[in-house]
Design an enzyme around this catalytic site. Structure first.
Site, short mmCIF file in Angstrom:
data_model
loop_
_atom_site.label_atom_id
_atom_site.label_comp_id
_atom_site.label_asym_id
_atom_site.label_seq_id
_atom_site.Cartn_x
_atom_site.Cartn_y
_atom_site.Cartn_z
N SER A 1 0.80 -1.23 0.00
CA SER A 1 0.00 0.00 0.00
C SER A 1 0.83 1.27 0.00
O SER A 1 0.82 2.06 0.96
CB SER A 1 -0.96 -0.03 1.18
N ARG B 1 7.42 6.41 -4.34
CA ARG B 1 8.05 6.97 -3.15
C ARG B 1 7.39 6.34 -1.94
O ARG B 1 6.24 5.93 -2.01
CB ARG B 1 7.91 8.49 -3.10
N ASP C 1 -4.06 -1.34 -1.10
CA ASP C 1 -5.16 -1.65 -0.17
C ASP C 1 -6.50 -1.08 -0.65
O ASP C 1 -7.55 -1.68 -0.42
CB ASP C 1 -4.84 -1.19 1.28
C1 GLC Z 1 -0.83 5.99 1.58
C2 GLC Z 1 -0.27 5.14 0.44
C3 GLC Z 1 -1.39 4.51 -0.35
C4 GLC Z 1 -2.34 3.78 0.58
C5 GLC Z 1 -2.82 4.69 1.70
C6 GLC Z 1 -3.69 3.97 2.70
O1 GLC Z 1 -1.53 7.05 1.01
O2 GLC Z 1 0.55 5.92 -0.41
O3 GLC Z 1 -0.87 3.61 -1.30
O4 GLC Z 1 -3.44 3.31 -0.15
O5 GLC Z 1 -1.71 5.23 2.38
O6 GLC Z 1 -3.03 2.90 3.29
#
Ligand code: GLC
Length: 516
Positions: A160, A175, A213
């Site tokens: 995620s 990143r 996620d």
């Molecule tokens: C951050 C991550 C993203 C994820 C979110 C919730 O924004 O960059 O990929 O979906 O957190 O976990």
């Protein structure tokens, strides 16, 4: 006596109980209210800008919201079957699940184990990360399948963080977000080192899909509720995914995909307004950004996500104490409040949940945790500040949801949401629903019924388990595509089947015996 009795369930805001707060403290409260309140007009302006930025992220030039195509090409039918592993590399824990999707439509069985993500790992190096993850997967297999001779198990890996995916079994980390800062991962495909670590250990697993996620949440929720159109996470981080059609994605035009082909987009909306054009940032938001491992990134997320709510609150309290004319925690040693990130979002939840009219629990926790003795007016300010920060988070989050609905012209839909803030923060749901009402100008609910639970045209509802069931479903959908010869956005279709039960059973993945 009466002040310590449990009162009736409180409304989201208790502005009225400030009678005994002195004038100078009221002034400070007013300043905070001005800083943290986002009124309807501002909500709408943010939403309008958001819609443009969503579209911009889909163009070749791009914008600050990455709008990552995920190669998850459509919703599940409910008839997916098979046994899959799911790995969730969340913030605090690593979770491994084995999910069986049986013949019965929309059903699933799941077994799972959690492993703690050591804090040092989050700022360690890439090799340690992959080794740790592979060890956990190996342990899981050894524990649940001791002595069995296994086919390779297909795995959905919920990673995620923003990743550029040319294929579903590929992902270059754009990143780190959410405070992670592991060396040697950014800018690289995370799949090969992950698979190498598995191979070194002889773990019988084949990565089928690398997912976010939010995409998992979208797919898992739509498995049981076909009205689900958006998947959101309101947790440590904040983000959403929705289903787009390829004809609306100029940056995929060169691939000549049929215009009506669906593909899930992981928005990575945490990066909304990185150029600071529209969000009402306070000086405290500026400090959070400056002191974070990635300044200039995730502007929206840093104002609303769970990782930052407690820190915002802490920064305001320290600042009030520093301003000598305010006389806040006057003459007290606030050393323990000075430690960055020492308060998390649950600290604010607890304050908002304090059942006592005199805020006894809040008083006691400041005394025991930080050795700070709060006066009644200080407690009133503290409670109001928690409300303001929690409310701003819910209202700004709603701007993203409304923007997707408006972009896609969804007049009614369900939004599947997960994450600690959504599930645990008091009033987050009600405050979000109120903001949606203001943003989308609803007068009545569905079918002319009054607005409210069950009737709001767009409803944000608790999601199914995205990083477990969602990851398994996306792996199932991907394998199905391979079996049907539809290999768009799949790097290694042959390798995906090799050694798995799916390869042996022709068109359908065979489910080994179900475990509960
Ligand atoms: C951050 C991550 C993203 C994820 C979110 C919730 O924004 O960059 O990929 O979906 O957190 O976990």
């Amino acid at each position: 006596m009466s002040s310590t009795s449990l009162g009736p369930r409180r409304k989201p805001s208790r502005k009225g109980s400030m009678a005994d707060v002195p004038k100078d403290m009221l002034q400070e409260i007013k300043k905070l209210e001005d800083m943290f309140t986002v009124d309807t007009a501002k909500l709408k302006a943010i939403c309008d800008h958001f819609i443009k930025e969503l579209a911009k992220g889909l163009t070749v030039e791009g914008g600050s919201i990455p709008m990552n195509p995920t190669w998850c090409m459509g919703f599940p039918t409910g008839n997916e079957t098979g046994t899959f592993l799911a790995l969730d590399m969340g913030g605090t824990n690593l979770r491994v699940c084995e999910i069986n999707l049986p013949e019965e439509k929309g059903e699933f069985d799941i077994i799972q184990s959690k492993y703690r993500m050591p804090e040092e790992l989050k700022t360690g190096n890439a090799d340690e990360l992959w080794a740790y993850i592979a060890d956990c997967l190996q342990q899981f297999i050894e524990y649940h399948h001791e002595g069995e001779k296994l086919d390779k198990l297909p795995l959905g890996f919920t990673f995620s963080y923003p990743a550029t995916q040319e294929y579903i079994d590929h992902g270059i980390l754009q990143r780190w977000t959410k405070g992670f800062d592991i060396d040697g991962v950014e800018g690289k495909d995370v799949v090969p080192p992950f698979e190498e670590a598995l191979e070194e250990r002889g773990v019988p697993i084949k990565l089928t899909a690398l997912i976010n996620d939010t995409t998992g949440t979208l797919i898992a929720s739509s498995y049981t509720d076909q009205e689900m159109k958006i998947g959101c996470i309101f947790g440590t981080g904040c983000n959403a995914a929705y289903m787009e059609t390829c004809g609306n994605i100029p940056k995929l035009a060169h691939m000549n995909i049929p215009a009506d082909q669906e593909i899930a987009i992981n928005c990575e909306w945490g990066a909304f307004d990185n150029e600071h054009k529209i969000l009402p940032r306070t000086p405290y938001d500026v400090i959070i950004d400056k002191d974070s491992p990635r300044p200039g990134q995730q502007a929206f997320e840093k104002m609303i996500a769970g990782l930052y709510l407690g820190e915002l609150f802490r920064l305001v309290l320290v600042d009030l104490h520093e301003q000598k004319h305010v006389k806040f925690f006057e003459g007290q040693d606030i050393a323990s409040l000075r430690k960055p990130y020492s308060l998390d979002a649950s600290f604010l939840s607890d304050i908002e949940n304090d059942p006592y009219e005199n805020l006894q629990e809040t008083h006691d926790v400041f005394a025991s945790k930080m050795n700070i003795k709060c006066s009644k007016p200080e407690l009133e300010l503290i409670r109001r500040l928690a409300e303001l920060i929690g409310t701003r988070s819910a209202r700004l989050s709603a701007c993203g949801v409304a923007a997707i609905c408006k972009k896609m012209n969804y007049k009614t839909c369900h939004v599947g949401a997960d994450g600690s803030v959504f599930n645990k923060y008091p009033h987050f749901k009600a405050r979000g629903a109120q903001a949606l009402k203001e943003l989308l100008d609803w007068e009545t609910g569905r079918d002319g019924k009054p607005l409210g639970r069950g009737h709001d045209p767009v409803e944000i509802l608790p999601a199914e388990d995205g990083s477990g069931v969602g990851a398994a479903l996306i792996a199932a959908l991907t394998l199905k595509r391979v079996q049907e010869g539809n290999v768009m956005g799949i790097r290694d279709p042959e390798g995906m089947l090799k050694g798995t039960a799916a390869a042996k059973s022709g068109n359908k993945q065979v489910a080994p015996e179900t475990k509960k």
